[in-house]
Design an enzyme around this catalytic site. Structure first.
Site, PDB file in Angstrom:
ATOM      1  N   LYS A 296       6.732  -3.212   6.436  1.00  0.00           N
ATOM      2  CA  LYS A 296       6.555  -2.225   5.354  1.00  0.00           C
ATOM      3  C   LYS A 296       5.863  -1.021   5.952  1.00  0.00           C
ATOM      4  CE  LYS A 296       3.511  -2.408   1.571  1.00  0.00           C
ATOM      5  NZ  LYS A 296       3.264  -2.817   0.174  1.00  0.00           N
TER       6      LYS A 296
HETATM    7  C1  5RP Z   1      -1.802  -2.683  -0.297  1.00  0.00           C
HETATM    8  C2  5RP Z   1      -0.357  -2.815  -0.239  1.00  0.00           C
HETATM    9  C3  5RP Z   1       0.392  -2.421  -1.462  1.00  0.00           C
HETATM   10  O1  5RP Z   1       1.140  -3.518  -1.857  1.00  0.00           O
HETATM   11  C4  5RP Z   1       1.273  -1.255  -1.140  1.00  0.00           C
HETATM   12  O2  5RP Z   1       0.507  -0.169  -0.783  1.00  0.00           O
HETATM   13  C5  5RP Z   1       2.329  -0.930  -2.181  1.00  0.00           C
HETATM   14  O3  5RP Z   1       1.823  -0.319  -3.239  1.00  0.00           O
HETATM   15  P1  5RP Z   1       1.951   1.239  -3.522  1.00  0.00           P
HETATM   16  O4  5RP Z   1       3.402   1.510  -3.789  1.00  0.00           O
HETATM   17  O5  5RP Z   1       1.082   1.438  -4.722  1.00  0.00           O
HETATM   18  O6  5RP Z   1       1.498   1.995  -2.297  1.00  0.00           O
HETATM   19  O7  5RP Z   1       0.229  -3.230   0.729  1.00  0.00           O
HETATM   20  O8  5RP Z   1      -2.295  -2.581   0.967  1.00  0.00           O
END
Ligand code: 5RP
Length: 293
Positions: A203
């Site tokens: 991610k």
């Molecule tokens: C926290 C995460 C969150 O799940 C991620 O940031 C996704 O959420 P957003 O779209 O609000 O950024 O990994 O560390």
């Protein structure tokens, strides 16, 4: 006793039909074991190749984040529109119906809060717990360039080793410190390090310049985080650009649950991610569903 009279007289072995050996639909994942592939196929839709993950694990370091104060009221009605839920074991056990058919990506790292150094994380879940909870992947934060860079990388490699033992994939989340540059060069570095060291998917954040070089140089799938709340059309444009430039989905939180109409927004994001709708068409879906509600 078996009924011997009714046994079919001849068997058919289809000796002239070669058995098909199909490849796996996700990039870089063909050599994984069956259980690992099956879990990934519950996260990523085998038809579109993409996923809409709903992220609501923010409480693990931010506490009751805006929009997540009452997950039973604000998030549970959204579950039906997500492919995958990304959350902590505490919320899973206390608030998510065990009858859900949604795949689960479990937040497996943690430790520090927003009041301290965020990169100082450890592994916060036993592998047995992940198995007990029937999760489809474990998520771990990796802080490339952060104060505890090496520790966070070792958290990831440990989870990859544990997960490989039981067929549970690891999602490496590339976390960016407050003062760090978020550009394609940084995300190429971060995603490639995580993939080389065994992460099954990544991610990362979307960047306007050169995002396609991030996805193309990463040998396994990438999903994008939503980041801070932005106007709905802008968030849909970001999701659409990411998909067009090689991402395999989104892992979105605030841009969904802080929207004026979260269920409408989630369905609009689905239209972009799974159906290839333009951001403008998806925004119309959002407006229509919002007005209907
Ligand atoms: C926290 C995460 C969150 O799940 C991620 O940031 C996704 O959420 P957003 O779209 O609000 O950024 O990994 O560390």
């Amino acid at each position: 006793m078996a009924d011997l009279d009714d046994v079919k007289p001849s068997k058919e072995f289809y000796a002239d039909v070669p058995q098909e050996t199909e490849g796996f639909f996700l990039k870089g994942c063909n050599s994984l074991d069956w259980g690992m592939k099956n879990r990934l196929a519950r996260i990523f839709n085998p038809k579109s190749g993409n996923t809409v993950m709903l992220a609501f694990d923010h409480g693990y370091f931010m506490g009751a984040t805006t929009g997540l104060e009452r997950i039973d009221i604000t998030i549970n009605p959204l579950l039906e529109y997500a492919d995958t839920l990304m959350l902590t074991r505490g919320i899973l056990r206390s608030l998510i119906p065990a009858g859900t058919e949604k795949s689960i990506v479990l937040r497996a790292s943690g430790g520090p809060s927003i009041l301290s150094e965020l990169s100082n994380e450890g592994i916060a879940v036993d592998i047995e717990e992940s198995i007990r909870l029937n999760v489809c992947a474990m998520a771990v934060q990796v802080f490339i360039g952060g104060e505890y860079e090496k520790q966070s990388i070792m958290n990831m490699t440990k989870l990859v080793d544990l997960g490989n033992r039981y067929g549970i994939p690891t999602l490496a989340v590339t976390a960016v410190g407050k003062d760090m540059v978020r550009d394609a060069k940084y995300f190429r570095l971060a995603t490639r390090i995580c993939a080389e060291l065994g992460a099954h998917y990544l991610k990362t954040y979307y960047v306007d310049e050169g995002f396609e070089t991030v996805t193309s140089s990463c040998p396994v799938p990438i999903v994008i985080a939503g980041g801070k709340k932005r106007p709905e059309l802008a968030a849909l444009k970001m999701a659409s650009n990411a998909i067009q430039q090689g991402a395999n989905g989104v892992d979105m939180g605030r841009n969904i649950f802080q929207s004026d109409a979260p269920a409408a927004m989630l369905q609009a994001v689905r239209a972009v991610v799974h159906d290839g709708e333009t951001p403008e068409a998806a925004f119309e879906i959002y407006e229509t569903l919002k007005n209907e509600a």
